[in-house]
Structures are given as structure tokens and as C-alpha cells.
Design an enzyme around this catalytic site. Sequence first.
Site, PDB file in Angstrom:
ATOM      1  NE  ARG A  90      31.413  38.298  31.934  1.00  0.00           N
ATOM      2  CZ  ARG A  90      31.590  39.620  31.932  1.00  0.00           C
ATOM      3  NH1 ARG A  90      32.474  40.166  31.118  1.00  0.00           N
ATOM      4  NH2 ARG A  90      30.881  40.392  32.724  1.00  0.00           N
ATOM      5  CG  ASN A 144      38.422  39.820  37.822  1.00  0.00           C
ATOM      6  OD1 ASN A 144      38.863  40.252  38.880  1.00  0.00           O
ATOM      7  ND2 ASN A 144      37.740  40.570  36.971  1.00  0.00           N
ATOM      8  CB  CYS A 164      40.415  45.497  41.751  1.00  0.00           C
ATOM      9  SG  CYS A 164      38.637  45.430  41.386  1.00  0.00           S
ATOM     10  CG  HIS A 194      35.466  41.545  42.574  1.00  0.00           C
ATOM     11  ND1 HIS A 194      35.282  40.848  41.392  1.00  0.00           N
ATOM     12  CD2 HIS A 194      36.122  42.687  42.204  1.00  0.00           C
ATOM     13  CE1 HIS A 194      35.804  41.529  40.385  1.00  0.00           C
ATOM     14  NE2 HIS A 194      36.318  42.651  40.855  1.00  0.00           N
ATOM     15  CE1 TYR A 244      32.080  41.804  40.518  1.00  0.00           C
ATOM     16  CE2 TYR A 244      33.043  43.897  41.204  1.00  0.00           C
ATOM     17  CZ  TYR A 244      32.834  42.936  40.238  1.00  0.00           C
ATOM     18  OH  TYR A 244      33.369  43.108  38.986  1.00  0.00           O
TER      19      TYR A 244
END
Length: 421
Positions: A90, A144, A164, A194, A244
Site C-alpha cells: 500500500r 478493495n 463498502c 468509491h 473519494y
Amino acid sequence: MKLAVVGGGSTYTPELIDGFARLRDTLPIEELVLVDPAADRLELVSGLARRIFAKQDHAGKITTTTDIDAGVADADAVLLQLRVGGQAARNQDETWPLECGCVGQETTGAGGLAKALRTVPVVLDIAERVRRTNPDAWIIDFTNPVGIVTRALLQAGHKAVGLCNVAIGFQRKFARLLEVEPGQVHLDHVGLNHLSWELGVRLGGPDGENVLPKLLAEHGDAIADDLRMDRRIVDRLGVVPSYYLRYFYAHDEVVRELGTKPSRAAEVAAMEKELLEMYGDPALDEKPELLAKRGGAFYSEAAVDLAASLLGDGGSSVQVVNTYNNGTLPFLPDDAVIEVQARVGRDGATPLAVPALDPLYAGLIANVTAYEDLALEAALRGGRDRVFKALLAHPLIGQFDYAEGLTDRLIAHNREHLAWA
């Protein structure tokens, strides 16, 4: 009822456990299996999980295993919460795109594509194991990028619904501002995972009074601050975008901001270290306050509601989920995965009707759906050219030189996770 959580060693898991304990009448779990290859983390997390159940007098049994096949056997539902490559991967997703002047984020843009490429093959392998071991089990995907991963599962014929926590987070926040119970708040939630907007906030049900104008008039500053967006954006739109959308509506500002501070992954990694130390304390028998800063707020409530509807015999309920479009948004193909209100029951999720969308939203949804098509193709089939095309199609990238540079960086940073590279 037996549930399995693949990725059960996650620091998220105590949030899920707390919800299972509090909401045991809604979802009466007899056995909960935590599955994770990291045996050391699994031991810490499961110890706290058992103490939470004991404190709240939950009679369910919590077991652990590093063996996926054993863990999902006989499960009524399997919840996926994976992070392939961990926080280290990440951190890369959030940093190398900045070298090209593009946003670094783990679920959208180039970083989001990298996560999809790492994740889809792993999730599909797990899903095939579920199907071989227990073909009747529902798969609930919290991994995700949820939209792309859920589409991969559905296209492969799995019984899957994507989940989500964005919508349930808005529901809880709006309920607090309106001083009503969360169950009284119904969202006109439309978009992709998102990439969504709250077009209406209704009291009492889908046909209730739309109080969104009142919310924006009386609490616009608080809502905008929570989104980390300029109040003018919310006022001009007259709706509430997912936070987002900041990556789209204020891309250059976000890139400059990200270049001046440590990545979110670095912050979370430090938090996870502290959380795991807390989880090892035999006196701790509730989720710590620090966990709220980790992310995933209200994840447990959403998971309980979804699992209860898929597995129960009490009829259906309306929830925001990720599922096939099937004509709901007429400008998208039927097999696109959208995130909208849906009626959920034992047969799965059926989206509710959505009014015609303003081109301002429909255009961006169509663009990102095209990117997701290409992203899934790259995840399933591999190849530099497919990665490049997906990046070029993404509205946060869209320039040839950017896509070229990002393709090289993506492959270089993810080679160990890409079988074709």
C-alpha cells in the site's frame, strides 16, 4: 450459523467481532472461523475476539486456521478482507504515482490499479476453493477495490455481493445531524464503489421526505469539512459526494498535499503495530478507541445487516451494496458492477430503480466503468499493454506520457505479485 473471515488476522477484525457480539440477535453466529496465513497476528486477534465475545456473553465459538479449505468448509458465508502485500505494498501504491504528478491512493488511479492486479487472482483462487468446498456459501467482499473484485467474482459465477462502509458512514453521520435513529435515514446513493454521490437523504424510507437541502443549509460546513472539500463544491453540486471524489474534484491540490507528508500507509502501519500490542494484552476485552482511527467505521454493522439478509428467512431488506447493474443505469452494460440501494434477500441483491442521472455524474461513472473493464482484463490476463490501456483510460491519468511512466513503475514495484511480469 457458521461464518468464515478470510483475512481474519487483520487489525480491522475486532471491529467486526464487536458488531457480531452486539448484534447477535440479528445474526446468530454459532461458529466464527478466522482464516489468515499470518499465524502470529491470528493468535493476537483471535485472543481479543474471544474476550470480546465472553464479555458480551456471546455463546458463539471462535476458531482459527491458516488453511483456507478447512476454514471455509461448511460456512454459510465467507467474508473477504484481504490486503495482498500488506501495508508495504500500500505504501508503494501511495508514493510512486506521485513521481509522475498523479495521485497516489490505494483504490483509485494507478495505485488502485496496482492493488487490483495483485488482488483479483488471489481472491478468485480463494473463491474457487470456497466453491469446491462449499458451493452454497455466499461470498461477501470487503476487499478493495471492491467494484473490480466483486465483478471478477460475479463474472466467474460465484455467489458474491460487494460491501463498502461509505454509505453506512453517511447514514450514521446524517442521522446524528438530524437527531434521528439511523434506521430512519434512507440514502439515494448512486455510483460505483468509491465513486458515489448521495443525491437525496430521505426520512422514513425510500419514498420519504428528502431532507438533503435542509442538511446542506444547516450543516454544510460540517459536511464539507468531513469530506475535506471546499464548501463551494458541495453547494454547487447540491448533493454530497463520497470523500473519494476529492481525488477527482481537487486532484492537483491533493497531489501537492500528499507530497508534503508521510503516506497514509505509513500512518496505518504505525497504528497497526500499536493495535497488535494492545490486542496481546490479556486484560483487553473490548475494541480499543485507536481502532476508530484505523478506518472501516461501521463496517461491522454493514456486514451484519448484509449477512443477515443473505442468510436469514425473514424476507428482504434494502441496503447499499455492489452488484450487477442489470439495466439500473441504462448507460452502462448489464454486467457492470454498481454501488446503489438494492433489495437483498436469500437470492442475492436486486438494485432499486434510479432516476435519470445528470450527465455530470453519469459521464464520470461511464468513464470509470470503462477503466474498470480494462483493469479487470489486465488483472485476469496480464501484460504490459493491458496495464497501459487501463491507466490511459483512467480519468485521473489520461495522458500518454503519464500512462507510459506509470506502467513501468507499477510493474517494477509489483513484479513479485504479478505472475506474468
